[in-house]
Design an enzyme around this catalytic site. Sequence first.
Site, PDB file in Angstrom:
ATOM      1  N   GLU A 161       0.789  -1.238   0.000  1.00 59.23           N
ATOM      2  CA  GLU A 161       0.000   0.000   0.000  1.00 59.23           C
ATOM      3  C   GLU A 161       0.824   1.293   0.000  1.00 59.23           C
ATOM      4  O   GLU A 161       0.617   2.172   0.833  1.00 59.23           O
ATOM      5  CB  GLU A 161      -0.973  -0.022   1.192  1.00 59.23           C
ATOM      6  CG  GLU A 161      -1.915  -1.223   1.122  1.00 59.23           C
ATOM      7  CD  GLU A 161      -2.791  -1.391   2.359  1.00 59.23           C
ATOM      8  OE1 GLU A 161      -2.830  -0.494   3.213  1.00 59.23           O
ATOM      9  OE2 GLU A 161      -3.437  -2.448   2.459  1.00 59.23           O
ATOM     10  N   GLU A 214      -6.222 -10.613  -1.129  1.00 56.47           N
ATOM     11  CA  GLU A 214      -7.004 -10.380   0.098  1.00 56.47           C
ATOM     12  C   GLU A 214      -8.486 -10.291  -0.236  1.00 56.47           C
ATOM     13  O   GLU A 214      -9.190  -9.377   0.191  1.00 56.47           O
ATOM     14  CB  GLU A 214      -6.547  -9.079   0.786  1.00 56.47           C
ATOM     15  CG  GLU A 214      -5.079  -9.057   1.132  1.00 56.47           C
ATOM     16  CD  GLU A 214      -4.643  -7.801   1.883  1.00 56.47           C
ATOM     17  OE1 GLU A 214      -5.498  -7.055   2.399  1.00 56.47           O
ATOM     18  OE2 GLU A 214      -3.422  -7.565   1.943  1.00 56.47           O
TER      19      GLU A 214
HETATM   20  O1  9MR Z   1      -7.253  -8.121   8.595  1.00 57.07           O
HETATM   21  C1  9MR Z   1      -6.359  -7.256   9.271  1.00 57.07           C
HETATM   22  C2  9MR Z   1      -6.996  -6.737  10.545  1.00 57.07           C
HETATM   23  O2  9MR Z   1      -7.160  -7.800  11.473  1.00 57.07           O
HETATM   24  C3  9MR Z   1      -6.154  -5.639  11.141  1.00 57.07           C
HETATM   25  O3  9MR Z   1      -6.831  -5.088  12.241  1.00 57.07           O
HETATM   26  C4  9MR Z   1      -5.889  -4.584  10.085  1.00 57.07           C
HETATM   27  C5  9MR Z   1      -5.055  -3.455  10.624  1.00 57.07           C
HETATM   28  O4  9MR Z   1      -4.882  -2.486   9.651  1.00 57.07           O
HETATM   29  O5  9MR Z   1      -5.216  -5.170   8.992  1.00 57.07           O
HETATM   30  C6  9MR Z   1      -6.014  -6.113   8.341  1.00 57.07           C
HETATM   31  O6  9MR Z   1      -5.365  -6.610   7.184  1.00 57.07           O
HETATM   32  C7  9MR Z   1      -5.045  -5.640   6.195  1.00 57.07           C
HETATM   33  C8  9MR Z   1      -3.859  -6.160   5.445  1.00 57.07           C
HETATM   34  O7  9MR Z   1      -2.814  -6.432   6.318  1.00 57.07           O
HETATM   35  C9  9MR Z   1      -3.413  -5.175   4.379  1.00 57.07           C
HETATM   36  N1  9MR Z   1      -4.489  -4.812   3.508  1.00 57.07           N
HETATM   37  C10 9MR Z   1      -5.718  -4.397   4.130  1.00 57.07           C
HETATM   38  C11 9MR Z   1      -6.160  -5.431   5.159  1.00 57.07           C
HETATM   39  C12 9MR Z   1      -7.469  -5.018   5.781  1.00 57.07           C
HETATM   40  O8  9MR Z   1      -7.258  -3.830   6.519  1.00 57.07           O
END
Ligand code: 9MR
Length: 369
Positions: free
Chosen positions: A155, A260
Amino acid sequence: MKPTFYPGVLALLLAGCAQPQPGSLKDALKNKFYIGTALSVAQFTGADTLSERVARENFSAVAPENCMKSMYLQPREGEFFFDEADRFVAWGEANSMWITGHCLVWHSQAPQWLCVDENGNNVSSEVLAARLKSHITAVASRYRGRIKGWDVVNEAILDDGSWRRSKLYEILGEELIPLAFQYAHEADPNAELYYNDYSMALEAKRNAAVQLVKTLKERGLRIDAVGMQGHIGMDYPAVEEFEKSLLAFAEAGVKVMVTELDLTVLPSPQPDVGAAVEATFGYQKELNPYADGLPDSVATAWTSRMADFFRLFLKHRDKITRVTLWGVCDDDSWRNNWPVPGRTDYALLFDRSGNAKPVVNEIIGQASR
Ligand code: 9MR
């Protein structure tokens, strides 16, 4: 008189009547692409046995939902915490999964100390580069040969195609990404390396990611795939725009991974919100319309849209090497808490009881045609 019971005959009769057992998702997709899921700590440490079983039986690839992010792996400079990451990798190996690491560099879920000195001032570019090198080297070399591919940078591009002005970027500028890819490759020369981002169907973001791939390649750096996260909604993005991006990435000379995937049915307080962690909104009852269950008409529309995306993935299976869902069962999904906390969403392939949703059979059918 009791009827005479011939167990062998009964077994034959039953076998004749039984519906053919559909193969599992991972078997159906075996020669197409890996089908993956993200695992939470509870799932690979035995606390959540339901999702663990569903993951084991249906998926061929895994990614760590949180435990390999830098704030967990190196909470204080030089102090690493690998317990959970080790268990994640061991679980993946024990279950013969393709294991992806997520993620080496991300502006979010990074430790406080990473970009600043003891007075809270930004460190120099030399210091930050050294810190990133030490983190990436420690992590990627620990799992050398075991983690098959890394989301090296996550990102770093905004929806308008410009670089995200994170602290990392403020200090290192455009060198941030090439440096991270260089360090990752040095730490594990055989690992695949990916750039990963959300809302990749947007034209400006697509073009910027293509340019990034070209720049890395021109500089002789390894990049194997672009990860299109795929946090999608019922009305965004258009399947055709997603297709344009995956074709553009393939054209630039890399594979595509859908990294994802989840499909929210819930109303969004803001259109095209992608997965920008900073976009959050307060809870309102009207924004949580399916707390007591999903009406059939909505479930059918959801199935049809998810099936459309899998049709696209299968059409381009020569370009796509992995499709990973961001979670196992609906209640595991981060979508229940983002961009509005405390909602009930239905974003994944398995319901809250671990049952395959109708779309799973549709995908299996698509894969066999
Ligand atoms: O699924 C993840 C969630 O449990 C966390 O709280 C969050 C924190 O930002 O991150 C989520 O996973 C992210 C991933 O690492 C990167 N892309 C976006 C995902 C959803 O936020």
